[in-house]
Design an enzyme around this catalytic site. Structure first.
Site, PDB file in Angstrom:
ATOM      1  N   ASP A 183       1.465  -7.771   2.325  1.00 38.23           N
ATOM      2  CA  ASP A 183       1.494  -6.327   2.030  1.00 38.23           C
ATOM      3  C   ASP A 183       2.929  -5.816   1.832  1.00 38.23           C
ATOM      4  OD1 ASP A 183       0.949  -3.649   1.797  1.00 38.23           O
ATOM      5  OD2 ASP A 183      -0.337  -3.534   3.571  1.00 38.23           O
ATOM      6  N   SER A 199       4.105   2.171   8.430  1.00 37.90           N
ATOM      7  CA  SER A 199       3.898   1.191   7.366  1.00 37.90           C
ATOM      8  C   SER A 199       5.191   1.021   6.601  1.00 37.90           C
ATOM      9  CB  SER A 199       2.806   1.658   6.414  1.00 37.90           C
ATOM     10  OG  SER A 199       1.577   1.229   6.901  1.00 37.90           O
ATOM     11  N   HIS A 206       0.820  -1.217   0.000  1.00 40.62           N
ATOM     12  CA  HIS A 206       0.000   0.000   0.000  1.00 40.62           C
ATOM     13  C   HIS A 206       0.853   1.266   0.000  1.00 40.62           C
ATOM     14  CE1 HIS A 206       0.111  -0.243   4.535  1.00 40.62           C
ATOM     15  NE2 HIS A 206       0.039   1.062   4.448  1.00 40.62           N
TER      16      HIS A 206
HETATM   17  N1  ARG Z   1      -4.690   0.155   7.905  1.00 40.17           N
HETATM   18  C1  ARG Z   1      -3.429   0.274   7.206  1.00 40.17           C
HETATM   19  C2  ARG Z   1      -2.945   1.716   7.251  1.00 40.17           C
HETATM   20  O1  ARG Z   1      -3.478   2.488   7.997  1.00 40.17           O
HETATM   21  C3  ARG Z   1      -3.506  -0.260   5.829  1.00 40.17           C
HETATM   22  C4  ARG Z   1      -4.266   0.579   4.863  1.00 40.17           C
HETATM   23  C5  ARG Z   1      -4.246   0.075   3.455  1.00 40.17           C
HETATM   24  N2  ARG Z   1      -5.147  -1.040   3.271  1.00 40.17           N
HETATM   25  C6  ARG Z   1      -6.486  -0.939   3.051  1.00 40.17           C
HETATM   26  N3  ARG Z   1      -7.181  -2.021   2.922  1.00 40.17           N
HETATM   27  N4  ARG Z   1      -7.110   0.213   2.958  1.00 40.17           N
HETATM   28  O2  ARG Z   1      -2.369   2.309   6.392  1.00 40.17           O
HETATM   29  N1  GLU Z   2      -1.253   1.127   7.728  1.00 39.56           N
HETATM   30  C1  GLU Z   2      -0.612   2.171   8.480  1.00 39.56           C
HETATM   31  C2  GLU Z   2       0.348   3.014   7.640  1.00 39.56           C
HETATM   32  O1  GLU Z   2       0.155   3.171   6.464  1.00 39.56           O
HETATM   33  C3  GLU Z   2       0.067   1.574   9.640  1.00 39.56           C
HETATM   34  C4  GLU Z   2      -0.959   1.136  10.554  1.00 39.56           C
HETATM   35  C5  GLU Z   2      -1.030   2.014  11.767  1.00 39.56           C
HETATM   36  O2  GLU Z   2      -1.660   3.071  11.735  1.00 39.56           O
HETATM   37  O3  GLU Z   2      -0.395   1.591  12.732  1.00 39.56           O
HETATM   38  O4  GLU Z   2       1.275   3.616   8.145  1.00 39.56           O
END
Ligand code: ARG
Ligand code: GLU
Length: 718
Positions: A221, A651, A85
């Site tokens: 990921d 991330s 991502h």
């Molecule tokens: N929760 C993770 C973050 O905050 C992954 C986000 C990307 N994935 C998704 N399914 N939207 O960035």
């Molecule tokens: N998916 C999050 C990011 O893009 C990390 C997840 C979190 O917030 O800890 O940094």
């Protein structure tokens, strides 16, 4: 005796808060603040192996990736590892119907096949210095906030000219502890970053929004890039002559995996946390701000989802928008849940009581911090309606794209009022930008968003925060949002790129007259004006007040709780967080194991599904149990969790084991624990990592990119 017990209790509870897993620590202070504890928790290396400015250390393998994620160097040819991502934009930019890298993945089997990405960069941290004294030179308590800031800005400017650095390096100065400390970073930014590999989305984003923020997780990921440098290994703009970067330090990959209780640390660039707030700010998050933002996004998601389910084109056009709206929407729900479940407000109030007692017992603290808590509470009460209006504005207005387009079109009027040259330049920029936005735009979706969200804008807000022009036209349409949207969307030219191009094609005077006359442009002007007149001024001055009080409160907490070791809130600078691999109990009667396996991927697999489909080759590999050296006892590990204190921006951060070898790639947190941005609680806060053996399994067995496996150094302690 009673007093003694109380003191003991206070110090235990304070000690507990600052203990072990919690904290995003400054790498240059690990030796003095954390090394002992890290070793007690299992670390086998020294703090000097993590951060060292006289020889290569782990920090030299970590980069800020594009300013929004973290990545790490995993070979001596500058191979970079980050999340899928994080690399998604780059992958998307190289994708077309013929080469659909989002759907099918992308692998470079030699350097020539690697793809350039003009806007990506990787920043190394060379050195971190404490410059607090120089920044506060000449700053006294009698200065107003404005005077104080301008004195600080002057000191920063002076310092920037006097600090020694190489011509290819940059300086970054950032406030810490709410402005009580300042650190300077000497950085090196490489701008020739090429795409090397990415799995298909069905692996890299397996489970999409349904699984997002969730455990158990089964997402691969990751994506891979390479840093290129000039012939002297220095940063350089893209050039075909550039060569793979030779790092001071590359991470080695551990083949051993993790087991319960293992030491792990996550090294990266966490974005933003608020760990030292007054309890009333947490109360506001739980009761006012999170619920308001969630309600708005629920409506927006309902509208978009309705269209996406019925229409393949809209599904592709709105996929990224839907994912990004849903990401924070889901996180905030977890935040409320976690803050409530762990009694965060009550606990913070207890802490405030202890603070008050300590302050009362020490005359010098009493002098300095007498009414501080009372004033903070009052300040949060005062700002509440304005903060609510801000959340409403920020959540609603940008989601109706007609308003964003109107803002761009109106910017041409401002440019026109300067001179013709400015107008022409701005016109090209606007056309460029809108050409992109309209690729992911559908009038019917936008019109429904308008109806649904502007309804909230009018219903749930104090009267003087609502645009009078908007209210007037709504009344004209018999208070029907459907009638209003039909009228606006049939009259405006701003909802079609063709109409906009035609409008701007004529003479400058004609174009300007047409923009001025457009109903959407006029309404947006009044919506914006209402906000900047009736909300912004008070909001900003109250915010300055809160910033000053929080800065004082931060210092006050450090003065009062002298036994506690404090870490600064995240601010997108390099941090180390450490903890242990640990399962957890999200609810009564439910226990989550720390490791997931490919068996779970197959359990979730739904042929042809939008979120849970899989490439055939993965299923074949699974059925043959062809995991190579990456599986254990006939099973392929996929993801694992640990108690490391991370947030957005982490991330792509490496998860390192006790020896500093790479065991995982951080990419998410568990839903119940997303409140760790405000109140870390080791009982339910876990970060989620892809097991590095799953990453290598995909590179080796699925992509068969032996060239990449060959440049990585693998280690085992077994
Ligand atoms: N929760 C993770 C973050 O905050 C992954 C986000 C990307 N994935 C998704 N399914 N939207 O960035
Ligand atoms: N998916 C999050 C990011 O893009 C990390 C997840 C979190 O917030 O800890 O940094």
């Amino acid at each position: 005796m009673k007093k003694y017990c109380l003191l003991l209790l206070i110090s235990i509870s304070i000690f507990y808060k600052g203990f072990a897993e919690e904290g995003m620590w400054l790498p240059q202070l690990l030796q003095s603040l954390n090394e002992k504890e890290m070793k007690r928790m299992g670390m086998k290396i020294n703090a000097a192996d993590i951060y060292n400015i006289s020889k290569g250390s782990l920090k030299d393998a970590i980069v800020s990736f594009g300013g929004f994620c973290t990545a790490e160097v995993i070979s001596d040819k500058g191979l970079l590892l980050s999340n899928h991502h994080c690399g998604f934009d780059a992958i998307q930019n190289h994708s077309s119907i013929q080469n659909n890298y989002i759907r099918d993945g992308f692998w470079a089997y030699n350097h020539e096949q690697e793809l350039k990405n003009p806007s990506l960069f990787a920043t190394f941290i060379i050195r971190i210095d404490d410059i607090t004294a120089a920044i506060f030179n000449g700053i006294t308590n009698i200065l107003t906030e404005k005077e104080r800031q301008s004195a600080i800005d002057k000191n920063i400017a002076a310092l920037k000219t006097s600090v020694k650095k190489e011509s290819y390096q940059d300086l970054l100065i950032r406030p810490f502890f709410d402005g009580n400390k300042y650190f300077l970073f000497v950085t090196e930014t490489y701008r020739d970053i090429r795409l090397v590999g990415a799995p298909p989305s069905s692996i890299g984003n397996f489970g999409k929004d349904t699984d997002n923020w969730m455990w158990p997780r089964h997402t691969g990921d990751f994506s891979m890039f390479r840093i290129y440098a000039d012939k002297n290994n220095k940063p350089a703009a893209y050039s075909a002559d550039n060569v793979p970067y030779k790092p001071k330090r590359a991470l080695h990959i551990s083949l051993d995996g993790v087991k319960e209780g293992d030491f792990t640390m996550v090294f990266g660039f966490p974005g933003r946390t608020n760990e030292y707030l007054h309890s009333s700010a947490i109360e506001q998050t739980v009761n006012v701000s999170d619920p308001a933002k969630i309600a708005i996004r629920t409506k927006a998601l309902q509208v978009i989802d309705g269209f996406m389910r019925k229409d393949e084109v809209i599904k592709i056009q709105y996929a990224a928008k839907y994912a990004s709206i849903s990401n924070a929407w889901k996180k905030w729900q977890g935040e409320i849940l976690g803050l409530t479940k762990t009694n965060a407000v009550a606990k913070r109030k207890e802490q405030e009581d202890s603070f008050e007692k300590i302050v009362l017992s020490k005359p010098e603290l009493n002098m300095a911090y007498m009414d501080l808590l009372k004033n903070l509470k009052q300040a949060y009460t005062d700002i509440e309606p304005y903060a609510y209006a801000r959340d409403y504005y920020n959540e609603i207005i940008p989601k109706v794209e007609l308003w964003g387009i109107s803002a761009d079109m109106n910017s041409l009027l401002t440019a026109y009022s300067k001179d013709e040259e400015t107008y022409i330049k701005r016109k090209a920029e606007v056309l460029n930008k809108l050409e992109d936005s309209f690729k992911e735009y559908n009038v019917a979706v936008d019109q429904k968003l308008f109806e649904s969200l502007m309804d909230l804008y009018c219903k749930d807000q104090q009267a003087d925060y609502i645009s009078p022009a908007f209210k007037a036209i709504l009344i004209e349409k018999g208070n029907s949002f459907t009638a209003l949207s039909e009228s606006v969307y049939s009259q405006t030219a701003f909802n079609s790129f063709d109409k906009i191009k035609k409008m701007l094609n004529g003479s400058m005077a004609e174009a300007v007259a047409a923009i001025k006359a457009d109903v959407a442009g006029q309404l947006y002007t009044d919506i914006f004006k209402t906000y900047v007149t009736n909300v912004s001024p008070t909001l900003n001055s109250l915010q300055i007040d809160i910033n000053r009080l929080q800065r004082t409160y931060m210092q006050a907490q450090m003065d009062a709780f002298t036994q506690k070791t404090f870490y600064p809130d995240a601010n997108s600078t390099l941090r180390v967080t450490y903890g242990n691999v640990k399962n957890y109990q999200p609810r009564d009667g439910v226990k989550y194991e720390f490791q997931s396996y490919m068996d779970g991927v197959m359990e979730k697999y739904l042929p042809g599904d939008y979120e849970f489909d899989l490439p055939k080759k993965m299923i074949d590999l699974y059925n043959k149990k062809d995991f190579g050296r990456w599986g254990v006892n006939g099973r392929q590990p996929v993801c694992f969790i640990a108690a490391n204190h991370t947030t957005g921006g982490n991330s792509g951060s490496p998860a390192l084991d006790a020896y500093g070898n790479l065991v995982g790639l951080n990419f998410d947190r568990v839903w119940e624990g997303t409140m760790s941005d405000i109140n870390y609680d080791a009982s339910i806060c876990r970060n989620i990592m892809v097991d590095i053996r799953y990453v290598m399994f995909i590179v080796d067995k699925f992509a068969e990119a032996k060239n990449l496996i060959a440049e990585i150094k693998f280690v085992s302690k077994k």
